[in-house]
Design a protein around this motif. Structure first.
Motif, PDB file in Angstrom:
ATOM      1  N   UNK A  78      -4.246 -16.068   4.365  1.00 52.40           N
ATOM      2  CA  UNK A  78      -5.890 -15.332   4.029  1.00 52.40           C
ATOM      3  C   UNK A  78      -5.375 -15.885   2.672  1.00 52.40           C
ATOM      4  N   UNK A  79      -5.955 -15.950   2.079  1.00 51.73           N
ATOM      5  CA  UNK A  79      -6.639 -16.530   0.573  1.00 51.73           C
ATOM      6  C   UNK A  79      -7.270 -15.394  -0.245  1.00 51.73           C
ATOM      7  N   UNK A  80      -8.095 -15.111   0.693  1.00 49.42           N
ATOM      8  CA  UNK A  80      -8.194 -13.300   0.288  1.00 49.42           C
ATOM      9  C   UNK A  80      -7.464 -12.559   0.023  1.00 49.42           C
ATOM     10  N   UNK A  81      -7.529 -11.822  -1.501  1.00 42.37           N
ATOM     11  CA  UNK A  81      -6.813 -11.123  -2.343  1.00 42.37           C
ATOM     12  C   UNK A  81      -6.961  -9.308  -1.394  1.00 42.37           C
ATOM     13  N   UNK A  82      -5.666  -9.099  -0.867  1.00 41.87           N
ATOM     14  CA  UNK A  82      -5.751  -7.413  -0.332  1.00 41.87           C
ATOM     15  C   UNK A  82      -6.654  -7.118  -1.418  1.00 41.87           C
ATOM     16  N   UNK A  83      -6.892  -5.572  -0.736  1.00 40.60           N
ATOM     17  CA  UNK A  83      -8.146  -5.582  -1.958  1.00 40.60           C
ATOM     18  C   UNK A  83      -6.303  -3.855  -2.482  1.00 40.60           C
ATOM     19  N   UNK A  84      -5.400  -3.561  -1.945  1.00 36.98           N
ATOM     20  CA  UNK A  84      -4.388  -3.008  -2.242  1.00 36.98           C
ATOM     21  C   UNK A  84      -3.658  -3.807  -4.129  1.00 36.98           C
ATOM     22  N   UNK A  85      -4.083  -5.251  -3.816  1.00 35.55           N
ATOM     23  CA  UNK A  85      -3.717  -5.677  -4.986  1.00 35.55           C
ATOM     24  C   UNK A  85      -4.307  -5.355  -5.855  1.00 35.55           C
ATOM     25  N   UNK A  86      -5.556  -5.327  -5.535  1.00 33.49           N
ATOM     26  CA  UNK A  86      -7.014  -5.178  -6.855  1.00 33.49           C
ATOM     27  C   UNK A  86      -6.349  -3.945  -7.029  1.00 33.49           C
ATOM     28  N   UNK A  87      -6.733  -2.932  -6.546  1.00 26.19           N
ATOM     29  CA  UNK A  87      -6.165  -1.404  -7.446  1.00 26.19           C
ATOM     30  C   UNK A  87      -4.758  -1.256  -8.265  1.00 26.19           C
ATOM     31  N   UNK A  88      -4.278  -2.117  -7.551  1.00 28.83           N
ATOM     32  CA  UNK A  88      -2.833  -1.897  -8.054  1.00 28.83           C
ATOM     33  C   UNK A  88      -2.485  -2.599  -9.813  1.00 28.83           C
ATOM     34  N   UNK A  89      -3.731  -3.449  -9.454  1.00 29.95           N
ATOM     35  CA  UNK A  89      -4.046  -4.638 -10.681  1.00 29.95           C
ATOM     36  C   UNK A  89      -4.372  -3.557 -11.577  1.00 29.95           C
ATOM     37  N   UNK A  90      -5.883  -3.003 -10.984  1.00 31.57           N
ATOM     38  CA  UNK A  90      -6.222  -2.084 -11.763  1.00 31.57           C
ATOM     39  C   UNK A  90      -5.426  -0.894 -12.211  1.00 31.57           C
ATOM     40  N   UNK A  91      -4.348  -0.409 -11.735  1.00 32.90           N
ATOM     41  CA  UNK A  91      -3.764   1.400 -12.161  1.00 32.90           C
ATOM     42  C   UNK A  91      -2.797   0.663 -13.250  1.00 32.90           C
ATOM     43  N   UNK A  92      -2.229  -0.643 -13.051  1.00 29.02           N
ATOM     44  CA  UNK A  92      -1.220  -0.879 -14.078  1.00 29.02           C
ATOM     45  C   UNK A  92      -1.861  -1.190 -15.082  1.00 29.02           C
ATOM     46  N   UNK A  93      -3.081  -1.616 -15.465  1.00 29.66           N
ATOM     47  CA  UNK A  93      -3.838  -1.776 -16.637  1.00 29.66           C
ATOM     48  C   UNK A  93      -3.445  -0.971 -17.153  1.00 29.66           C
ATOM     49  N   UNK A  94      -3.550  -1.420 -18.894  1.00 32.94           N
ATOM     50  CA  UNK A  94      -3.035  -0.523 -20.600  1.00 32.94           C
ATOM     51  C   UNK A  94      -4.870   0.331 -20.404  1.00 32.94           C
ATOM     52  N   UNK A  95      -4.171   1.175 -20.927  1.00 29.57           N
ATOM     53  CA  UNK A  95      -5.808   2.077 -21.091  1.00 29.57           C
ATOM     54  C   UNK A  95      -6.815   1.408 -22.001  1.00 29.57           C
ATOM     55  N   UNK A  96      -6.910   0.919 -23.061  1.00 26.79           N
ATOM     56  CA  UNK A  96      -6.667   0.009 -24.341  1.00 26.79           C
ATOM     57  C   UNK A  96      -7.491  -0.817 -23.794  1.00 26.79           C
ATOM     58  N   UNK A  97      -7.296  -1.522 -22.475  1.00 28.09           N
ATOM     59  CA  UNK A  97      -7.190  -3.308 -21.623  1.00 28.09           C
ATOM     60  C   UNK A  97      -8.192  -2.405 -21.164  1.00 28.09           C
ATOM     61  N   UNK A  98      -8.220  -1.326 -19.941  1.00 26.81           N
ATOM     62  CA  UNK A  98      -9.359  -0.934 -19.445  1.00 26.81           C
ATOM     63  C   UNK A  98     -10.883  -0.694 -20.220  1.00 26.81           C
ATOM     64  N   UNK A  99     -10.505  -0.335 -21.256  1.00 28.00           N
ATOM     65  CA  UNK A  99     -11.138   0.552 -22.210  1.00 28.00           C
ATOM     66  C   UNK A  99     -11.923  -0.613 -22.654  1.00 28.00           C
TER      67      UNK A  99
END
Length: 434
Positions: free
Chosen positions: A61-82
């Motif tokens: 499936x070409x669709x990226x699983x929701x778990x990967x989206x959430x994991x990527x967001x969690x791995x983002x640094x706080x500065x990048x998130x802001x």
């Protein structure tokens, strides 16, 4: 380093060559046509074959699983998130003022003419992630779509060779509340999104910049029965800088390089008023290129770029209008006054403290803009582009009587008798019932 053309002594042919863009569009269009045709004929089989060939990435499936989206967001640094959220807030506040207006007008006594505004059903967003993962493009496209009320937003992004989508793009999608992301790009991804195959939805309209193959595929789909509409002509990036002798050459050089590092087919143009100033800019370019990680790409782009030497600001405005730049930067004594003379530009940046880079990321106006001279007829992406209007007309018996003589007369002038009769029958019935 940069070819120099004296504007007021150049012939029309020389000016046309100076204003031309570097392009591999002929070869790209031929290849894109082949890909679109194969996807239309063979569907998912063709999509997978091209994905494997070009991306080495064709999962079940070409669709990226929701778990990967959430994991990527969690791995983002706080500065990048802001930073992502701050940019998104500025873009949202600027675009919140946009959108079509619904209204109703009585055009004839008893005749109600209405405009209704509705969003498209499915917006396809193309987020380039080849040589650079453009998180900023996702922000620029997703927020107007959300403000327009689009019920389904599908993002496609080219995967890294054999690795899937760049995590920062996935993280940005999660932060923006976009949960439908597909790891596919290129002309084959555009075609899959345009026809709704290989597990992707069928987009009503596809938005976003890309390389020459992506731009060609979008254009082909827009002209294909059953294909998706396109937003605007958006190919390799370009910038035009107008700088007088008082401008800071380091600022000017940095603005030129910020576009040149995008792509070998990017183009930068400098409009200047003296050879001496151009010499200072070229010296600044050499200094800055020495430390630029993407210097190879920038040098290749600079080879396709040039300087237009003008005598005064009116010549500068004339040349800028002829070029119709995607991005126009003005660093002159009175940049706002000069900008008023320029009618054709995707986005304008005024003064020494306004680099185009600010507009690319966080200033608010959209950075998805027309290229290759299309700014003569197009603007950048707006909320309105994710909407459509429908007109609704309702005539009372009295309104039908009032409008009928005009309609009947005009239908007669055009020789369309069925039109005339359709109105005449209603007029006669209404008159009989009065």
């Amino acid at each position: 380093m940069l070819d120099r053309i004296v504007w007021n002594t150049a012939s029309e042919a020389e000016r046309a060559r100076a204003l031309s863009r570097p392009s591999d569009s002929a070869e790209a269009f031929e290849t894109a046509q082949t890909i679109v045709d194969e996807v239309r004929r063979d569907g998912e089989t063709a999509v997978r074959a091209w994905a494997e060939k070009l991306d080495r990435w064709a999962p079940a499936s070409f669709r990226v699983p929701a778990s990967e989206l959430e994991a990527a967001a969690q791995a983002l640094s706080e500065a990048d998130r802001e930073a992502i959220l701050a940019a998104a807030d500025a873009v949202r506040r600027f675009h919140a003022e946009q959108g079509y207006r619904a209204y109703e007008v009585e055009t004839w006594p008893g005749g109600r003419a209405q405009r209704r505004v509705t969003p498209i059903d499915v917006a396809g967003l193309y987020v380039p992630a080849g040589t650079a993962p453009l998180v900023s493009t996702l922000i620029m496209l997703a927020i107007p779509a959300q403000l327009a009320g689009v019920p389904r937003i599908a993002v496609i992004a080219p995967p890294r060779k054999g690795e899937g989508v760049e995590p920062t793009v996935l993280a940005a999608a999660a932060l923006l509340g976009v949960d439908e992301v597909y790891a596919i790009g290129g002309a084959h991804g555009v075609a899959a999104l345009g026809f709704g195959v290989a597990g992707l939805p069928k987009a009503d309209r596809i938005f976003g910049p890309g390389n020459a193959y992506v731009a060609a595929a979008k254009a082909i789909l827009a002209q294909t029965a059953g294909g998706a509409a396109a937003d605007l002509p958006a190919g390799p990036s370009e910038v035009l800088v107008i700088a007088d002798d008082n401008a800071d050459p380091d600022f000017v050089a940095s603005d030129l390089l910020s576009q040149a590092e995008h792509d070998v087919l990017a183009q930068v143009v400098l409009i200047a008023f003296s050879e001496a100033f151009v010499d200072r800019v070229e010296a600044a370019l050499d200094r800055q290129l020495a430390d630029l990680p993407r210097a190879g790409t920038a040098r290749a782009a600079l080879a396709n770029s040039r300087v237009l030497l003008v005598a005064d600001e009116q010549e500068a405005a004339d040349a800028a209008n002829a070029y119709a730049a995607e991005h126009l930067i003005i660093q002159t004594r009175d940049p706002r006054a000069l900008s008023e003379r320029v009618r054709h530009a995707g986005s304008v940046f005024l003064g020494p403290w306004t680099p185009e880079a600010a507009g690319d990321y966080a200033a608010g106006p959209n950075h998805a803009l027309p290229t290759a001279g299309a700014a003569r007829a197009y603007g950048g992406v707006t909320v309105e582009m994710f909407q459509k209007t429908t007109t609704v007309l309702e005539l009372s018996r009295e309104a039908a009587c009032s409008i009928a003589p005009v309609v009947e007369r005009l239908a007669g002038l055009e020789g369309l008798d069925a039109h005339r009769i359709a109105m005449k029958l209603r007029r006669e019935r209404a008159e009989a019932e009065q």
